[in-house]
Write an enzyme that holds these catalytic residues in place. Structure first.
Site, PDB file in Angstrom:
ATOM      1  N   GLY A 192       0.852  -1.192   0.000  1.00 29.41           N
ATOM      2  CA  GLY A 192       0.000   0.000   0.000  1.00 29.41           C
ATOM      3  C   GLY A 192       0.879   1.230   0.000  1.00 29.41           C
TER       4      GLY A 192
ATOM      5  N   SER B 148      -1.042   6.423  14.766  1.00 31.53           N
ATOM      6  CA  SER B 148      -1.604   7.772  14.824  1.00 31.53           C
ATOM      7  C   SER B 148      -0.508   8.817  14.672  1.00 31.53           C
ATOM      8  CB  SER B 148      -2.342   7.993  16.144  1.00 31.53           C
ATOM      9  OG  SER B 148      -2.860   9.311  16.203  1.00 31.53           O
TER      10      SER B 148
ATOM     11  N   LYS C 110      -6.663   2.220  19.628  1.00 29.99           N
ATOM     12  CA  LYS C 110      -6.616   3.263  18.599  1.00 29.99           C
ATOM     13  C   LYS C 110      -8.008   3.849  18.365  1.00 29.99           C
ATOM     14  CE  LYS C 110      -4.952   5.686  15.110  1.00 29.99           C
ATOM     15  NZ  LYS C 110      -6.038   6.001  14.196  1.00 29.99           N
TER      16      LYS C 110
ATOM     17  N   HIS D 249      -8.681   6.198  21.119  1.00 29.04           N
ATOM     18  CA  HIS D 249      -7.871   7.396  20.817  1.00 29.04           C
ATOM     19  C   HIS D 249      -8.617   8.303  19.857  1.00 29.04           C
ATOM     20  CE1 HIS D 249      -5.348   9.468  17.841  1.00 29.04           C
ATOM     21  NE2 HIS D 249      -4.475   9.690  18.799  1.00 29.04           N
ATOM     22  N   ASN D 250      -9.145   7.719  18.776  1.00 29.33           N
ATOM     23  CA  ASN D 250      -9.855   8.524  17.788  1.00 29.33           C
ATOM     24  C   ASN D 250     -11.128   9.127  18.371  1.00 29.33           C
ATOM     25  OD1 ASN D 250      -7.837   7.553  16.133  1.00 29.33           O
ATOM     26  ND2 ASN D 250      -9.194   7.046  14.447  1.00 29.33           N
TER      27      ASN D 250
ATOM     28  N   GLU E 206     -10.143  11.993  20.337  1.00 29.38           N
ATOM     29  CA  GLU E 206      -9.800  13.039  19.360  1.00 29.38           C
ATOM     30  C   GLU E 206     -11.060  13.792  18.918  1.00 29.38           C
ATOM     31  OE1 GLU E 206      -8.638  12.749  14.720  1.00 29.38           O
ATOM     32  OE2 GLU E 206      -7.323  11.639  16.074  1.00 29.38           O
TER      33      GLU E 206
ATOM     34  N   SER F 141     -38.156 -10.227  33.447  1.00 26.85           N
ATOM     35  CA  SER F 141     -36.760 -10.418  33.799  1.00 26.85           C
ATOM     36  C   SER F 141     -36.247  -9.216  34.566  1.00 26.85           C
ATOM     37  CB  SER F 141     -35.923 -10.633  32.540  1.00 26.85           C
ATOM     38  OG  SER F 141     -36.030  -9.500  31.709  1.00 26.85           O
TER      39      SER F 141
END
Length: 483
Positions: free
Chosen positions: A10, A129, A184, A187-188, A191, A479
């Site tokens: 990639g 990141s 991660k 984390h985002n 953010e 329940s």
């Protein structure tokens, strides 16, 4: 043909920059992409005369790697990852390692780890990141997956990661299966929350205080020199100072319609699944959604009314309180994020190092800030800490900020300023500090219409009761309630 230490599949911006980062740390790299033009451009351009070579096929790539093979894939999350894994399996041998460095959803990483281990291969799902610059100069890296793979990839990943005081790498083993991608994801989510809080502070300055872009720049500049210092405060400062050729601020001409790629939404869904009250990040996600219906908001603005903002107080004092409100709300965001991490660790059997996670976020990543050092200290002092708000440092910070925090919110709400993240942060704090909430009435309502039962304050926990509220119902209960 030289044998490479690691491969990257990639060759987008992130893939290129990671390859260059690895090569700069004395690792040899082989790259591959189905778009051969991208590879040729990279090899003959940025990678020229460096220890980076190309592969003509996956078979060729496998031949050019030392054993065990370490292949980092930087392709879009979802089906592209699964397809690439299936193409790689035939060219790999037992003990080889695939590293997914994209923003994959952690359940996918759980599944892929099991799938590849059953075939004798090892898998790592790692959060990366820091964006383009981080990939090149040192990102925050959050690896999880097959524990046996860590010893083989640890030197490379720690060498290319960001470093903090004392040269400590912002990369360490997170846990099995999807733990790295879960961290991660959180984390985002944080953010999202940080960005929304900063945007609300900007909105208050602009709409309520009527400050100029230069004045806002100076405020963010000062904040970045104090306890609010962070990458996001820093770039906000720079954005506010950026003018076009005609001298007008660019940010004022950008359409107020926010995009998102899904990791914030994943965080909120995980919080609902795991019973974590992630109210601030949820509001930040919904704030982007509300911003996206721009045409509807424009139409509504011609029909719906609200107060005209007018500020009569002392601006300097209010700005000081705004900084306190921002800091206190930031504490709430991280406190909620860490509750989600704890719930996930319990659910999935992960042994997460919470102080270590703060250290991984301390440098290289988008949410990096001085603030994270205090979170690491909190968990170093008490690894069993259930909520950051009860840590002595953060408790004192909330208490010293509380009066200004409330004043900013009340003044903003009275003047019709839209501040969903700041207000939900305070609401969470007020809910968390209350010994008794009105959920007793809610449980009575549930029992009334659905016989869902309730516990009593004058009886042992774990005993459930049902009341025939109308005199017409029976004694049969449904329940018990669940979180």
């Amino acid at each position: 043909m030289s044998v490479a230490n690691i491969a990257i599949i990639g060759v987008g911006v992130m893939g290129e920059n990671l390859a260059l980062n690895m090569e700069s740390k004395n690792y040899s790299v082989v790259v591959f992409d189905k778009d051969t033009a991208k590879v040729d451009k990279f090899i003959n351009g940025r990678a020229k005369e460096k220890r980076i070579q190309s592969a003509s096929s996956l078979e060729d790539l496998a031949l050019k790697l030392e054993s065990p093979r370490k292949i980092m894939i930087m392709v879009p999350a979802g089906k592209p990852v699964d397809s690439l894994i299936d193409e790689l399996i035939p060219v790999l041998t037992k003990g080889d390692i695939i590293i997914d460095g994209g923003n994959s959803h952690y359940p996918d990483t759980n599944r892929r780890t099991k799938y590849l281990e059953e075939k004798g291969l090892l898998y790592i799902g790692t959060g990366v990141s820091g964006g383009e610059e981080g990939a090149l100069k040192g990102p925050s890296i959050m690896p999880g997956g097959s524990p046996k793979a860590w010893e083989h990839v640890k030197p490379i990943l720690q060498d290319i990661s960001a470093k903090v005081e004392g040269g400590v790498p912002c990369c360490d083993w997170v846990g099995e299966n999807g733990a790295g991608h879960f961290v991660k994801m959180v984390h985002n989510g944080i953010e999202y929350g940080d960005m929304q809080l900063i945007c609300e502070a900007y909105q208050i300055m602009k709409e309520l205080l009527g400050l100029s872009y230069e004045e806002m720049y100076q405020i963010f500049k000062k904040w970045n020199e104090g306890e609010l210092q962070s990458y996001l405060i820093e770039i906000t400062r720079d954005i506010l100072a950026f003018n076009e050729e005609d001298g007008t601020p660019l940010v004022g001409k950008i359409l107020d319609k926010a995009g998102q790629k899904g990791t914030g939404k994943w965080t909120v869904i995980a919080a609902l699944d795991l019973g974590a009250p992630l109210t601030l990040i949820s509001e930040a996600v919904f704030a982007r959604t509300l911003s996206s219906i721009k045409d509807e908001r424009v139409s509504a603005s011609k029909i719906l009314s609200g107060p005209i903002p007018k500020f009569d107080g002392k601006k300097e004092e209010f700005i000081e309180n705004l900084g306190k409100a921002l800091y206190a709300s930031k504490i709430i965001s991280y406190a909620q994020g860490y509750v989600l991490l704890r719930n996930a660790a319990e659910e999935y059997g992960w042994n997460l190092n919470y102080g270590g996670i703060a250290l991984m976020w301390r440098g290289g990543c988008i949410i990096r800030s001085a603030f994270l050092g205090k979170i690491k200290e909190a968990y170093d002092n008490n690894p069993a800490l259930t909520n950051l708000l009860v840590d002595p440092f953060f408790k004192e910070k909330i208490e010293s900020s509380q009066q200004g925090w409330r004043r900013v919110i009340s003044e903003s709400v009275l003047n019709g300023i839209w501040i969903p993240a700041l207000t939900t942060a305070l609401n969470y704090y007020d809910g968390f500090r209350n010994e008794r909430l009105p959920a007793n009435l809610l449980q009575a309502q549930r029992d009334y219409f659905g016989a869902h039962q309730y516990e009593r304050t004058d009886k042992p926990r774990g005993e459930f009761y049902h009341t025939n509220w109308t005199g017409h119902g029976g004694d049969t209960a449904s329940s018990t309630y669940t979180l």
